[in-house]
Design a protein around this motif. Structure first.
Motif, PDB file in Angstrom:
ATOM      1  N   CYS A 194      27.027  47.850  11.578  1.00  0.00           N
ATOM      2  CA  CYS A 194      27.937  46.955  10.854  1.00  0.00           C
ATOM      3  C   CYS A 194      27.143  45.727  10.420  1.00  0.00           C
ATOM      4  O   CYS A 194      26.465  45.097  11.237  1.00  0.00           O
ATOM      5  N   VAL A 196      28.165  42.891   9.764  1.00  0.00           N
ATOM      6  CA  VAL A 196      28.698  41.651  10.343  1.00  0.00           C
ATOM      7  C   VAL A 196      28.403  41.552  11.837  1.00  0.00           C
ATOM      8  O   VAL A 196      28.002  40.500  12.330  1.00  0.00           O
ATOM      9  N   CYS A 197      28.608  42.633  12.587  1.00  0.00           N
ATOM     10  CA  CYS A 197      28.504  42.537  14.055  1.00  0.00           C
ATOM     11  C   CYS A 197      27.467  43.489  14.651  1.00  0.00           C
ATOM     12  O   CYS A 197      27.282  43.509  15.864  1.00  0.00           O
ATOM     13  N   CYS A 229      32.151  47.802  10.337  1.00  0.00           N
ATOM     14  CA  CYS A 229      32.977  48.512  11.304  1.00  0.00           C
ATOM     15  C   CYS A 229      34.429  48.459  10.826  1.00  0.00           C
ATOM     16  O   CYS A 229      34.765  47.712   9.901  1.00  0.00           O
ATOM     17  N   HIS A 232      36.041  44.965  10.717  1.00  0.00           N
ATOM     18  CA  HIS A 232      35.498  44.052   9.711  1.00  0.00           C
ATOM     19  C   HIS A 232      35.740  44.558   8.298  1.00  0.00           C
ATOM     20  O   HIS A 232      35.892  43.766   7.371  1.00  0.00           O
TER      21      HIS A 232
END
Ligand SMILES: [Zn+2]
Length: 319
Positions: A194, A196-197, A229, A232
């Motif tokens: 992901c 973002v994370c 993910c 997100h």
């Protein structure tokens, strides 16, 4: 009695209103909240309080049908299993084919008007399904045949048969080929993480489009993609999470102000102002700043509705 144009405008507005309030029909709506709908400055109901069929006095045809919530094991008043043709049925009200509600439904069928189906999912809560169309009546069984997807009733879509089948073929090509290929390309570029994370589980990851992919032909480029993910991805599409052209994450203010459990705290709020954590190695695969800017502008300017309903199926929204 309303004109045909007013009737059409009312249906379009009602469906756009429902789309905005139910996350495009994904969420159920509380029956009291249905009372807030207005048309031409006047509140008006979208379903009958008592009857399953709602035929407003000033309309020629029915506007909505409802199915009452039943707990598992309760007797169902109507059979809601699809028929052999795969289409659902909706029963007459009572035995009299000339009852005003049944006539209202018949009129909606004759005029090929879109209806809203309120499906009870808990006491007082309804999941709206729209637009649905009546495609036939089966008087022997005292019921109408309902098409829940416009493709099941191309005559009512206002498009020619060829256009409807072209769209259908396109949708299938998208689902069977373009989306899977796009996903594979994006997952490779982001090494199945992901952005973002950095979550690494493929089954929990999607290839999100930075801006909606309007191009109908071909696979979208990786630079219009982000590996995200599920959480997100949904947050990005819903305007809860934005990404600046400088590749920094922002979380919408009302979410930042909210207090809740660990997913909200760490999974969303904690990422505010953080840089993206996973990016493609190849320059040409990196997120396109111009595309990011398009989404980001929408993210900072609008608080919704982020409707994704295909307006072409309902028609433009005007009053
Ligand atoms: Zn994530």
């Amino acid at each position: 009695m309303r004109t045909r144009e007013e009737d059409a405008a009312l249906r379009r507005k009602a469906m756009a209103w429902l789309a905005a309030r139910t996350n495009d029909g994904l969420d159920a709506i509380w029956h009291e909240d249905l009372k807030d709908f207005e048309f031409q400055g006047v509140r008006r109901p979208l379903k009958d309080r008592q009857l399953g069929i709602y035929k407003p006095k000033d309309l020629d045809a029915a506007l909505s049908i409802s199915t009452v919530f039943r707990r598992e094991g309760d007797d169902r008043p109507y059979d809601d299993a699809p028929g052999a043709d795969g289409l659902l049925r909706y029963k007459w009200q009572g035995d009299d084919p000339e009852k005003f509600t049944n006539r209202g439904l018949r009129r909606a069928m004759e005029l090929q008007l879109p209806l809203i189906w309120f499906w009870g999912v808990a006491p007082g809560w309804y999941k709206p399904i729209f637009p649905v169309f009546l495609v036939a009546e089966e008087p022997d069984h005292q019921q109408f045949v309902v098409a829940t997807d416009p493709i099941q009733n191309f005559e009512a879509s206002g498009m020619g048969r060829e256009e409807v089948f072209r769209r259908y073929a396109l949708r299938m090509t998208q689902q069977r080929l373009h989306q899977p290929v796009f996903r594979s390309m994006v997952m490779r570029a982001y090494e199945t993480r992901c952005a973002v994370c950095k979550l690494r589980h493929s089954v929990l990851l999607d290839a999100a489009h930075i801006v909606e992919d309007r191009a109908e032909n071909g696979v979208a480029a990786v630079r219009n993609g982000l590996a995200l993910c599920k959480i997100h991805h949904a947050a990005y599409d819903a305007g809860i999470l934005g990404v600046t052209p400088e590749l920094r994450v922002e979380i919408r203010q009302d979410i930042l102000d909210e207090i809740d459990g660990p997913v909200l705290e760490h999974g969303l709020k904690g990422l505010h102002n953080e840089p993206l954590r996973a990016l493609p190695r190849r320059r040409s695969d990196k997120p396109d700043p111009d595309l990011l800017a398009q989404h980001y502008q929408k993210f900072i300017s609008a608080d919704g509705p982020w409707s994704r309903v295909d307006a072409a199926w309902i028609g433009g929204v005007s009053e």
